[in-house]
Design a protein around this motif. Structure first.
Motif, PDB file in Angstrom:
ATOM      1  N   LEU A   1       0.873  -1.159   0.000  1.00 23.46           N
ATOM      2  CA  LEU A   1       0.000   0.000   0.000  1.00 23.46           C
ATOM      3  C   LEU A   1       0.915   1.215   0.000  1.00 23.46           C
ATOM      4  O   LEU A   1       1.549   1.539   1.005  1.00 23.46           O
ATOM      5  N   LEU A   2       1.010   1.895  -1.149  1.00 20.99           N
ATOM      6  CA  LEU A   2       2.085   2.848  -1.408  1.00 20.99           C
ATOM      7  C   LEU A   2       1.592   4.282  -1.564  1.00 20.99           C
ATOM      8  O   LEU A   2       0.768   4.579  -2.429  1.00 20.99           O
ATOM      9  N   ASP A   3       2.106   5.170  -0.712  1.00 23.70           N
ATOM     10  CA  ASP A   3       1.789   6.590  -0.802  1.00 23.70           C
ATOM     11  C   ASP A   3       2.443   7.183  -2.052  1.00 23.70           C
ATOM     12  O   ASP A   3       3.498   6.720  -2.488  1.00 23.70           O
TER      13      ASP A   3
ATOM     14  N   LEU B   1      -0.750  -1.098  -4.738  1.00 21.20           N
ATOM     15  CA  LEU B   1      -1.973  -0.327  -4.562  1.00 21.20           C
ATOM     16  C   LEU B   1      -1.581   1.083  -4.110  1.00 21.20           C
ATOM     17  O   LEU B   1      -1.076   1.268  -3.010  1.00 21.20           O
ATOM     18  N   MET B   2      -1.780   2.063  -4.986  1.00 19.29           N
ATOM     19  CA  MET B   2      -1.392   3.431  -4.685  1.00 19.29           C
ATOM     20  C   MET B   2      -2.389   4.073  -3.726  1.00 19.29           C
ATOM     21  O   MET B   2      -3.590   3.803  -3.777  1.00 19.29           O
TER      22      MET B   2
ATOM     23  N   GLY C   1       2.986   0.672 -13.660  1.00 19.47           N
ATOM     24  CA  GLY C   1       2.878  -0.678 -13.108  1.00 19.47           C
ATOM     25  C   GLY C   1       2.001  -0.820 -11.890  1.00 19.47           C
ATOM     26  O   GLY C   1       1.845  -1.926 -11.355  1.00 19.47           O
ATOM     27  N   ALA C   2       1.405   0.281 -11.405  1.00 16.84           N
ATOM     28  CA  ALA C   2       0.499   0.174 -10.258  1.00 16.84           C
ATOM     29  C   ALA C   2      -0.748  -0.618 -10.672  1.00 16.84           C
ATOM     30  O   ALA C   2      -1.201  -0.524 -11.812  1.00 16.84           O
ATOM     31  N   HIS C   3      -1.287  -1.389  -9.741  1.00 15.62           N
ATOM     32  CA  HIS C   3      -2.447  -2.234 -10.043  1.00 15.62           C
ATOM     33  C   HIS C   3      -3.750  -1.660  -9.520  1.00 15.62           C
ATOM     34  O   HIS C   3      -4.829  -2.165  -9.841  1.00 15.62           O
ATOM     35  N   GLY C   4      -3.649  -0.614  -8.698  1.00 19.40           N
ATOM     36  CA  GLY C   4      -4.856  -0.001  -8.168  1.00 19.40           C
ATOM     37  C   GLY C   4      -4.572   1.388  -7.644  1.00 19.40           C
ATOM     38  O   GLY C   4      -3.418   1.754  -7.394  1.00 19.40           O
TER      39      GLY C   4
ATOM     40  N   GLU D   1     -13.797  -0.045   1.568  1.00 24.64           N
ATOM     41  CA  GLU D   1     -13.191   0.104   0.240  1.00 24.64           C
ATOM     42  C   GLU D   1     -11.702  -0.237   0.271  1.00 24.64           C
ATOM     43  O   GLU D   1     -11.177  -0.819  -0.678  1.00 24.64           O
ATOM     44  N   ILE D   2     -11.020   0.119   1.358  1.00 26.28           N
ATOM     45  CA  ILE D   2      -9.600  -0.217   1.492  1.00 26.28           C
ATOM     46  C   ILE D   2      -9.412  -1.730   1.470  1.00 26.28           C
ATOM     47  O   ILE D   2      -8.566  -2.271   0.748  1.00 26.28           O
ATOM     48  N   VAL D   3     -10.216  -2.426   2.259  1.00 29.95           N
ATOM     49  CA  VAL D   3     -10.118  -3.893   2.330  1.00 29.95           C
ATOM     50  C   VAL D   3     -10.470  -4.520   0.986  1.00 29.95           C
ATOM     51  O   VAL D   3      -9.791  -5.438   0.517  1.00 29.95           O
ATOM     52  N   THR D   4     -11.525  -4.014   0.356  1.00 27.61           N
ATOM     53  CA  THR D   4     -11.926  -4.528  -0.954  1.00 27.61           C
ATOM     54  C   THR D   4     -10.819  -4.326  -1.984  1.00 27.61           C
ATOM     55  O   THR D   4     -10.529  -5.220  -2.797  1.00 27.61           O
ATOM     56  N   ALA D   5     -10.183  -3.164  -1.949  1.00 23.61           N
ATOM     57  CA  ALA D   5      -9.110  -2.859  -2.896  1.00 23.61           C
ATOM     58  C   ALA D   5      -7.942  -3.814  -2.729  1.00 23.61           C
ATOM     59  O   ALA D   5      -7.376  -4.315  -3.712  1.00 23.61           O
ATOM     60  N   ILE D   6      -7.557  -4.084  -1.499  1.00 25.95           N
ATOM     61  CA  ILE D   6      -6.433  -4.991  -1.249  1.00 25.95           C
ATOM     62  C   ILE D   6      -6.747  -6.392  -1.750  1.00 25.95           C
ATOM     63  O   ILE D   6      -5.916  -7.035  -2.405  1.00 25.95           O
ATOM     64  N   HIS D   7      -7.942  -6.872  -1.458  1.00 24.39           N
ATOM     65  CA  HIS D   7      -8.326  -8.203  -1.926  1.00 24.39           C
ATOM     66  C   HIS D   7      -8.364  -8.260  -3.453  1.00 24.39           C
ATOM     67  O   HIS D   7      -7.971  -9.275  -4.061  1.00 24.39           O
TER      68      HIS D   7
END
Length: 217
Positions: A52-54, A79-80, A97-100, A110-116
């Protein structure tokens, strides 16, 4: 179990994310870093599935880190996390190359959904960004038959609010207090306004806004 690595230069943000994620039975926070360089140094000894990248960080920012992760850890899902809403910035990150892409004001679900989602090999774009892009597309299609200024730009509701307050002479801190947000968030939106309008400083921004009729009388 999805192993998550948190990267943000603000400890309070990492603390909040850690609190949210550790409450999820299928997620495990395996590491933390305050910038991309620290992340790259730790990854060889701390395997992770999702980072999870700032975006805005000192030393090595999110975009540069994404490029390095693609070279050194191509299987790691990225995940940006940012407050930037400018589509050009989002496009650059996804192309790198970011995936989200997730806004920092996203709620827990939404955070949890994004990670999954990104861990499962999918792409993810937060709802606020997706809706804004859809609104822009629909507006563009509606106005496609009408002449429009060559230099017309699209501003979000919050950007218009901040633009008006800047024109009213308020400082970043005064704007943050009035909008009940952080000073850094205001600074991020002001930078986005400069990028969208193509001007270099606040006086030029206000002049542009007046010429384009973007300010309330």
């Amino acid at each position: 179990m999805i192993r998550v690595f948190l990267v943000d230069d603000h400890p309070i943000v990492r603390d909040g994310l850690r609190t949210v994620l550790t409450a999820e039975p299928l997620l495990e926070v395996v590491g933390e870093a305050s910038n991309g360089q620290e992340l790259l140094a730790q990854l060889p000894g701390t395997p992770a599935d999702v980072v999870l990248l700032d975006l805005n960080m000192p030393v090595l920012d999110g975009l540069a880190t994404t490029h390095e992760l693609q070279k050194q850890h191509p299987d790691l899902r990225i995940l940006m996390l940012s407050m930037m809403t400018h589509e050009r910035t989002i496009g650059e990150l996804l192309e790198a190359g970011a995936h989200g892409y997730l806004l920092k004001n996203a709620d827990k679900a939404e955070i949890v959904t994004a990670i999954h989602a990104v861990a499962a090999g999918k792409r993810f774009l937060c709802s606020d960004i997706g809706l804004a892009l859809l609104e822009k597309l629909l507006t563009s299609e509606t106005e496609s038959s009408a002449p429009s200024p060559e230099n017309a730009i699209h501003l979000t509701h919050r950007e218009r609010e901040i633009l008006q307050l800047v024109a009213n002479g308020l400082t970043n801190q005064q704007i943050a207090d009035q909008l009940f947000t952080s000073r850094r968030t205001v600074e991020t939106h002001r930078q986005s306004l400069l990028e969208k309008t193509g001007v270099k400083n606040t006086p030029a921004l206000i002049k542009y806004a007046m010429e384009q009729g973007l300010l309330d009388s």
